[in-house]
Design an enzyme around this catalytic site. Structure first.
Site, short mmCIF file in Angstrom:
data_model
loop_
_atom_site.label_atom_id
_atom_site.label_comp_id
_atom_site.label_asym_id
_atom_site.label_seq_id
_atom_site.Cartn_x
_atom_site.Cartn_y
_atom_site.Cartn_z
N ASN A 207 0.85 -1.20 0.00
CA ASN A 207 0.00 0.00 0.00
C ASN A 207 0.88 1.25 0.00
O ASN A 207 2.09 1.16 -0.12
CB ASN A 207 -0.95 -0.04 1.20
N ASP A 276 -4.35 -5.12 5.35
CA ASP A 276 -5.43 -5.86 6.02
C ASP A 276 -5.66 -7.23 5.41
O ASP A 276 -6.33 -8.06 6.00
CB ASP A 276 -6.73 -5.04 5.95
N LYS A 286 6.60 -18.86 -9.70
CA LYS A 286 6.01 -17.68 -10.34
C LYS A 286 4.87 -18.12 -11.26
O LYS A 286 5.07 -19.04 -12.07
CB LYS A 286 7.08 -16.96 -11.16
N PHE A 324 -3.23 5.11 14.86
CA PHE A 324 -3.47 6.12 13.83
C PHE A 324 -4.74 5.73 13.08
O PHE A 324 -5.03 4.55 12.90
CB PHE A 324 -2.29 6.19 12.85
N LYS A 338 -12.36 3.23 16.78
CA LYS A 338 -11.12 2.44 16.84
C LYS A 338 -10.49 2.47 18.22
O LYS A 338 -9.85 1.52 18.64
CB LYS A 338 -10.11 2.95 15.80
N LYS A 342 -9.83 -1.24 19.52
CA LYS A 342 -8.42 -1.64 19.65
C LYS A 342 -7.89 -1.43 21.07
O LYS A 342 -6.70 -1.63 21.32
CB LYS A 342 -7.57 -0.88 18.62
O1 C5P Z 1 -8.56 -0.33 11.56
P1 C5P Z 1 -7.54 0.49 10.87
O2 C5P Z 1 -6.65 -0.31 10.00
O3 C5P Z 1 -8.06 1.68 10.13
O4 C5P Z 1 -6.69 1.09 12.09
C1 C5P Z 1 -5.55 1.85 11.94
C2 C5P Z 1 -4.62 1.62 13.11
O5 C5P Z 1 -4.53 0.22 13.39
C3 C5P Z 1 -3.21 2.06 12.80
O6 C5P Z 1 -2.61 2.51 13.98
C4 C5P Z 1 -2.55 0.78 12.27
O7 C5P Z 1 -1.15 0.78 12.49
C5 C5P Z 1 -3.25 -0.27 13.10
N1 C5P Z 1 -3.42 -1.54 12.39
C6 C5P Z 1 -2.87 -2.69 12.91
N2 C5P Z 1 -3.03 -3.89 12.26
C7 C5P Z 1 -3.78 -3.97 11.12
C8 C5P Z 1 -4.36 -2.81 10.60
C9 C5P Z 1 -4.16 -1.62 11.26
O8 C5P Z 1 -2.19 -2.62 13.93
N3 C5P Z 1 -3.91 -5.13 10.52
#
Ligand code: C5P
Length: 405
Positions: A207, A276, A286, A324, A338, A342
């Site tokens: 990304n 994600d 390949k 973030f 979040k 989280k």
């Molecule tokens: O849920 P979202 O991806 O938008 O959340 C963003 C936050 O979660 C960021 O701090 C990112 O580093 C963290 N994150 C994570 N693991 C993931 C996706 C996001 O720790 N798989």
């Protein structure tokens, strides 16, 4: 009172880069006295530094001085910080042995201010045990020594020995001049950069994350006295000096590394653009394209671990966790959700669609939201400034943990 910095330039090719450092420091209204060794004047003329610093450049121990009764003592007494950059192997050896045979080495012995040494030389010279022992000796007696950067050197080889980025030297200078050491004794785990998920041995999904925000935070935290572990996915940035840098590739690898260090850290900051999704199956070979280009490849993706969410589940009572939220709509509402999902203490929200915010820019426009609902919106700032305000807020949480209950 205006702070005065002595910049000692010795005879290495990186001397030309110090012109930028002087210019950067002048913008902060700092007074700069440049002292050059004879070798340095072969690379850059004193006139260049005189023009940039707005002051006479000092090169000669025997030069008559109208300003000082005894020049080297006068200079040494008036400076608040002496920076030796680039510091050659020869000059480092002279410093380590107390030799004072020119103006700069004499000033070095006479100063009582902090001294920052920024070595830059060929990798083999830098790795030479004699040079290393001289550097260790200087560190042990209290000189601040920056680790050189890795990379291509002017002599054609690649390895340690490059002058660190001017921004890194600048930040080190500022923190030595005005040491705000509010994170001494704290251990911070930061993730940064984008993760990569393999599809086959040559292809991967990633990304737009660049690592800039996380690297700025790591630099700021280190300067404010923290012990910093920086776990980074893909990035083109050089890690700031003084941090424990752990490069990783995928979200799973990042998760494993974060898990390993998490329990020993006081603060965990998740800036990484963690992917994600990953390929449900990674092909061993390949995947070949068929001659007929009309084929379709339907890739099955599955979820990666939500690192912060998993770490949030095992968060200790006195740990602080910051996330973030890079959003494209309903920024504050999504960010607030979040914090809960989280188990964070604070979230830094930004709308990545706004100009000057989000991925790959040097600036960001953020709102910092606390678990108790308090929110503070900040104007457009450089990511380094954003890092400073985030750590200011973390420092407040460390001082008043009950505020968040
Ligand atoms: O849920 P979202 O991806 O938008 O959340 C963003 C936050 O979660 C960021 O701090 C990112 O580093 C963290 N994150 C994570 N693991 C993931 C996706 C996001 O720790 N798989």
């Amino acid at each position: 009172m205006t702070k005065k910095i002595g910049i000692g330039v010795t005879g290495g090719i990186a001397a030309y880069k110090i012109v930028d450092l002087v210019s950067r420091l002048k913008k902060d209204d700092l007074e700069i006295v440049v002292i050059m060794t004879e070798g340095a004047t072969k690379f850059v003329t004193p006139l260049t530094f005189r023009t940039m610093s707005g002051r006479e450049v000092l090169t000669d121990l025997w030069q008559e001085s109208e300003q000082y009764k005894v020049q080297h003592i006068g200079v040494a007494e008036e400076i608040d910080l002496l920076v030796i950059a680039p510091a050659t192997a020869n000059f480092i050896a002279k410093m380590a042995h107390g030799i004072a045979d020119d103006l700069l080495s004499t000033v070095v012995l006479a100063v009582t201010s902090p001294v920052l040494i920024v070595p830059a030389m060929n990798s083999n010279m830098y790795m030479n045990p004699i040079v290393q022992s001289n550097i260790n000796k200087l560190s042990q007696v209290g000189y601040h020594v920056m680790a050189p950067a890795q990379g291509d050197l002017a002599c054609g080889v690649s390895g340690p020995g490059r002058l660190p980025e001017i921004e890194d030297i600048y930040q080190e200078v500022i923190s030595l001049l005005d040491p705000r050491q509010d994170f001494v004794g704290k251990k911070i785990l930061i993730n940064a950069g984008s993760t990569c998920e393999d599809i086959d041995p040559v292809r991967f999904i990633t990304n737009r994350g660049t690592g800039k925000m996380g690297f700025c935070l790591a630099r700021e935290a280190h300067q404010r006295g923290a012990e910093v572990i920086l776990v980074s996915g893909h990035t083109h940035l050089k890690p700031p000096s003084g941090v424990h840098f752990i490069p990783v590739w995928s979200a799973d690898e990042m998760y494993q590394q974060m898990l390993q260090y998490c329990s020993e850290c006081n603060i965990i900051i998740g800036t990484s653009a963690v992917g994600d999704f990953k390929a449900a199956q990674v092909a061993d070979q390949k995947r070949k394209k068929a001659d007929d280009r009309s084929e379709k490849w339907i890739l099955e993706l599955v979820g990666t671990p939500d690192i912060l969410k998993e770490l949030g589940k095992q968060k200790q009572k006195d740990q602080i966790m910051v996330g973030f939220a890079a959003e494209t709509e309903n920024v504050l509402e999504n960010a607030r959700k979040k914090i809960i999902t989280k188990n964070l203490d604070m979230i830094v929200a930004n709308d990545v669609t706004v100009d000057g915010a989000g991925f790959a820019t040097d600036t960001n426009i953020v709102t910092i939201i606390h678990r108790n609902g308090e929110a503070q919106a900040f104007p457009k700032m450089t990511k380094q400034e954003v890092a400073a305000v985030i750590l200011d807020q973390v420092a407040k949480l460390l001082d008043n943990p009950k505020d968040e209950e």
